[in-house]
Design a protein around this motif. Structure first.
Motif, short mmCIF file in Angstrom:
data_model
loop_
_atom_site.label_atom_id
_atom_site.label_comp_id
_atom_site.label_asym_id
_atom_site.label_seq_id
_atom_site.Cartn_x
_atom_site.Cartn_y
_atom_site.Cartn_z
N LEU A 131 -0.24 -1.17 -9.39
CA LEU A 131 -1.40 -0.76 -8.61
C LEU A 131 -2.36 -1.93 -8.41
O LEU A 131 -2.53 -2.76 -9.31
N TRP B 197 -4.80 3.85 3.75
CA TRP B 197 -4.25 3.43 2.47
C TRP B 197 -4.94 4.25 1.40
O TRP B 197 -6.17 4.21 1.27
N GLU C 243 0.61 7.73 -6.85
CA GLU C 243 -0.70 7.13 -7.04
C GLU C 243 -1.15 6.27 -5.87
O GLU C 243 -2.35 6.03 -5.69
N LYS C 244 -0.20 5.74 -5.11
CA LYS C 244 -0.58 5.00 -3.91
C LYS C 244 0.42 5.31 -2.81
O LYS C 244 1.63 5.38 -3.04
N PRO D 281 0.79 -1.23 0.00
CA PRO D 281 0.00 0.00 0.00
C PRO D 281 0.83 1.28 0.00
O PRO D 281 0.36 2.33 -0.44
N LEU E 261 -5.32 5.46 -2.66
CA LEU E 261 -5.10 5.00 -4.03
C LEU E 261 -5.73 5.95 -5.02
O LEU E 261 -6.94 6.22 -4.97
N ARG F 121 -9.50 -1.80 -5.03
CA ARG F 121 -9.42 -1.15 -3.73
C ARG F 121 -10.16 0.18 -3.74
O ARG F 121 -10.26 0.85 -4.77
N GLU G 248 -10.76 4.18 -2.79
CA GLU G 248 -9.84 5.32 -2.87
C GLU G 248 -9.09 5.50 -1.56
O GLU G 248 -7.89 5.80 -1.55
#
Length: 210
Positions: free
Chosen positions: A146, A162, A181-182, A133, A164, A150, A152
């Motif tokens: 990614l 976490w 992005e994550k 994550p 995303l 999951r 957001e």
């Protein structure tokens, strides 16, 4: 011109995370939580209405600046294999332990080196990279994969958020090779790398209940 459709998150100075246009927020018990056009999430660790902010940051004098050194050095370490090379930045790691859960024969902190790519298949390693994550683990590059499906933002029990696919407004990357992005955001108020999580919740035994 600003994009009024983009989901964004902002770490307010000495205050909460302010998320705009959030649609999917998963609670620590796996339930989907109600969101608003503007959702405020606790990051001081003291709200009585976690994960939402209830103003406790003012009562406890929460400081958004790091008061202690961040856990883990900010550097990329490469673990080379015949088919694939894995990189790891200790500063980014939130100790989610997804790597050990998915492929403990490859990622084992009890051994040295703790990452041995040749013990697993490329598919197994890519599954771990996608599941990580925080983005602490990546393929050489670094190349971040990614996860699918999951929310957001997912709230981890006794742990961080976490995140995303959300733009974090006004904050630099968490460390060398970090993904935009994550990433994982601190919600215990103890991280030395705020607004990001550095694993302090685990080291200091923080509990999200109560």
């Amino acid at each position: 011109m600003t994009d009024d459709t983009k989901v964004t998150i902002e770490a307010r100075e000495n205050g909460p995370f302010v998320v705009k246009r959030l649609t999917r927020l998963k609670g620590e018990d796996g339930e989907m939580l109600e969101t608003k056009s503007v959702t405020t999430l606790c990051r001081c660790g003291h709200s009585a209405n976690k994960p939402f902010c209830d103003g406790s940051h003012k009562r406890v004098g929460f400081q958004s600046g790091a008061e202690i050194p961040a856990a883990g050095r900010d550097r990329l370490i490469a673990y080379e294999g015949e088919e694939v090379t894995v990189t790891y930045n200790p500063r980014l790691c939130s100790h989610a332990a997804e790597c050990g859960r998915i492929a403990g024969h490859v990622f084992n902190p009890a051994e040295k080196p703790w990452v041995q790519p040749d013990r697993g298949s490329r598919n197994e390693i890519e599954a771990v990279i996608a599941a990580c994550p925080s983005g602490a683990l990546a393929l050489a590059g670094p190349e971040h994969l990614l996860p699918h499906g999951r929310a957001e933002i997912e709230v981890q029990k006794n742990g961080p958020y976490w995140v995303l696919g959300l733009e974090l407004v006004g904050a630099p990357p968490a460390g060398e090779g970090a993904s935009r992005e994550k990433y994982v955001l601190c919600r215990c108020g103890l991280s030395g790398n705020k607004p990001y999580c550095d694993g302090s919740h685990r080291d200091k035994g923080w509990k999200s209940g109560g």
